[in-house]
Design a protein around this motif. Structure first.
Motif: not given
Length: 246
Positions: A19-21, A26-27, A51-60, A63-65
């Motif tokens: 659901g989050l992906s 990008e994930v 919830i732990e994520g790496e390299g998450l790319v949102m719209q626009k 990117r979150m490291e």
């Protein structure tokens, strides 16, 4: 209960990851860990959700490291579990941490979205309204609690190029949604056009606006900001109305 998750937990973990992906462009890595036991689950109680994520790319192209969200004492609809979902029966508060690197913020500055934002503005330079076109933007986190920006800007009407440089101390706005830039120190470009510099300062704040990093059903409010060499860490409170699941 043993440390290894039960089948019910595993199914919920996977559904929430999917659901989050689906909300992200990008994930690199996403891990959901739901802690409870079968008896509590039937009663609609979950001990903790991480919830732990790496390299998450949102719209626009933002990117979150790293992203980390921790929730405790979560109330859910037990019937939703049968369908592999976590449906909250009431909103829950959580702690969140977002890490942005120098490269992440540069990526956003040089994205098509931000370029279009800057090009849509008319700015007074030498007494004339001018359209600007960013040629290159170099955002840096040099340490000492500061951010620094050096940009090469083309004036569309004349083809002339301008260099804009400044450093500033990032702070948190009163509503906790935006990173503001304070104690701005200008490079030699200050006299060229204060409006041009202000446009870039405003765009920096806009990129670091925390609502950019809200996922569906979640909103973040910054409580603390840590600026280190090469990275920016935002400590936030998250208000979660719903946890996305596949």
């Amino acid at each position: 209960m043993a440390d290894s998750p039960g089948l019910g937990e595993q199914a919920l973990n996977k559904a929430t990851e999917i659901g989050l992906s689906s909300q992200l462009d990008e994930v690199e890595n996403l891990d959901v860990n739901i802690k409870t036991d079968p008896l509590k689950l039937v009663q609609g109680q979950v001990d903790a959700v991480t919830i732990e994520g790496e390299g998450l790319v949102m719209q626009k192209d933002l990117r979150m490291e790293e992203l980390k969200i921790e929730m405790t004492s979560v109330a859910i609809n037990p019937l939703s579990v049968a369908f592999g979902k976590i449906e909250l029966t009431k909103p829950t508060d959580a702690n969140a941490e977002v890490v942005l690197t120098e490269a992440d913020i540069n990526r956003a500055f040089n994205s098509e979205y931000v370029r279009a934002q800057l090009q849509s503005q008319k700015i007074h330079i030498n007494g004339q309204l001018t359209t600007i076109q960013p040629e290159s933007v170099d955002f840096r986190l040099p340490g000492d609690g500061k951010v620094a920006l050096n940009a090469s800007i083309k004036l569309v009407e004349t083809g002339e190029k301008q260099q804009v440089a400044f450093s500033a101390v990032p702070g948190i706005s009163a509503n906790g949604k935006t990173v503001t830039l304070e104690n701005v120190e200008y490079g030699e470009s200050e006299e060229i056009s204060p409006e041009l510099t202000k446009a870039l300062i405003d765009e920096t704040s806009e990129i670091l606006n925390l609502s950019n990093f809200d996922l569906e059903g979640m909103s973040l409010q910054v409580k603390q900001l840590k600026v280190e060499v090469g990275k920016l860490t935002l400590q936030a409170e998250a208000y979660i109305e719903q946890i996305p699941s596949g």
